[in-house]
Design a protein around this motif. Structure first.
Motif, PDB file in Angstrom:
ATOM      1  N   LYS A  65       0.783  -1.252  -0.113  1.00 43.03           N
ATOM      2  CA  LYS A  65      -0.081  -0.093   0.157  1.00 43.03           C
ATOM      3  C   LYS A  65       0.849   1.262   0.125  1.00 43.03           C
ATOM      4  N   GLU A  66       1.691   1.335   0.797  1.00 41.42           N
ATOM      5  CA  GLU A  66       2.776   2.380   1.011  1.00 41.42           C
ATOM      6  C   GLU A  66       3.385   2.795  -0.248  1.00 41.42           C
ATOM      7  N   GLU A  67       3.942   1.686  -1.123  1.00 42.62           N
ATOM      8  CA  GLU A  67       4.840   1.863  -2.128  1.00 42.62           C
ATOM      9  C   GLU A  67       4.138   1.726  -3.605  1.00 42.62           C
ATOM     10  N   GLN A  68       2.841   1.333  -3.503  1.00 42.65           N
ATOM     11  CA  GLN A  68       1.859   0.979  -4.842  1.00 42.65           C
ATOM     12  C   GLN A  68       2.559  -0.045  -5.533  1.00 42.65           C
ATOM     13  N   LEU A  69       2.743  -1.074  -4.611  1.00 42.11           N
ATOM     14  CA  LEU A  69       3.443  -2.520  -5.420  1.00 42.11           C
ATOM     15  C   LEU A  69       2.600  -3.529  -5.354  1.00 42.11           C
ATOM     16  N   PRO A  70       2.369  -4.572  -6.391  1.00 40.70           N
ATOM     17  CA  PRO A  70       1.675  -5.775  -6.001  1.00 40.70           C
ATOM     18  C   PRO A  70       2.030  -6.681  -4.937  1.00 40.70           C
ATOM     19  N   GLU A  71       1.278  -7.173  -4.075  1.00 37.90           N
ATOM     20  CA  GLU A  71       1.568  -7.967  -2.981  1.00 37.90           C
ATOM     21  C   GLU A  71       2.353  -9.283  -3.534  1.00 37.90           C
ATOM     22  N   LYS A  72       1.812  -9.992  -4.449  1.00 37.94           N
ATOM     23  CA  LYS A  72       2.478 -11.011  -5.170  1.00 37.94           C
ATOM     24  C   LYS A  72       3.967 -10.630  -5.588  1.00 37.94           C
ATOM     25  N   PHE A  73       4.101  -9.605  -6.206  1.00 38.25           N
ATOM     26  CA  PHE A  73       5.534  -9.243  -6.288  1.00 38.25           C
ATOM     27  C   PHE A  73       6.405  -9.183  -5.331  1.00 38.25           C
TER      28      PHE A  73
END
Length: 124
Positions: free
Chosen positions: A23-31
């Motif tokens: 959420k903080e870095e706007q990255l996909p959780e799976k990644f």
């Protein structure tokens, strides 16, 4: 690196959940799961399982050098080949010696910078 920066900012806290990093870095959780698993294998982070689980840095951010992390995640720092291969090309490929020498200099300069810089340096 983005995940490590988040963990460095929360170093004094308990653990940080993958969801919160994503959420903080706007990255996909799976990644992030894949990256954090690699970082754990490289002994940069530790994890705690369970409902209150998450990740944290294994050691302080000033002890984690960026060159170490990048080599573990991406392999050699050379733009095309590892340093030893470039050195061999400089010696053997007369026609392209200047090019390979330049690429080796780029690699060496990059390594010097990244091996000096720490995670703490990019968290300021």
């Amino acid at each position: 690196m983005q995940a490590l920066v988040v963990l460095a900012r929360h170093y004094s806290d308990d653990v940080v959940k993958i969801h919160d990093i994503a959420k903080e870095e706007q990255l996909p959780e799976k990644f992030l799961e894949t990256i954090l698993r690699d970082l754990k294998r490289g002994r940069f982070v530790t994890s705690t399982r369970g409902v209150n689980g998450g990740y944290r840095l294994q050691r302080p951010s000033q002890e984690i050098h960026l060159g170490q992390v990048l080599r573990m995640i991406d392999g050699p720092l050379a733009p095309f080949e590892d340093a030893e291969s470039l050195r061999q090309r400089v010696q053997k490929d007369v026609k392209h010696r200047a090019l390979f020498k330049l690429l080796l200099e780029v690699r060496d300069a990059t390594a010097r910078i990244l091996d000096k810089a720490t995670l703490a340096d990019i968290c300021r």
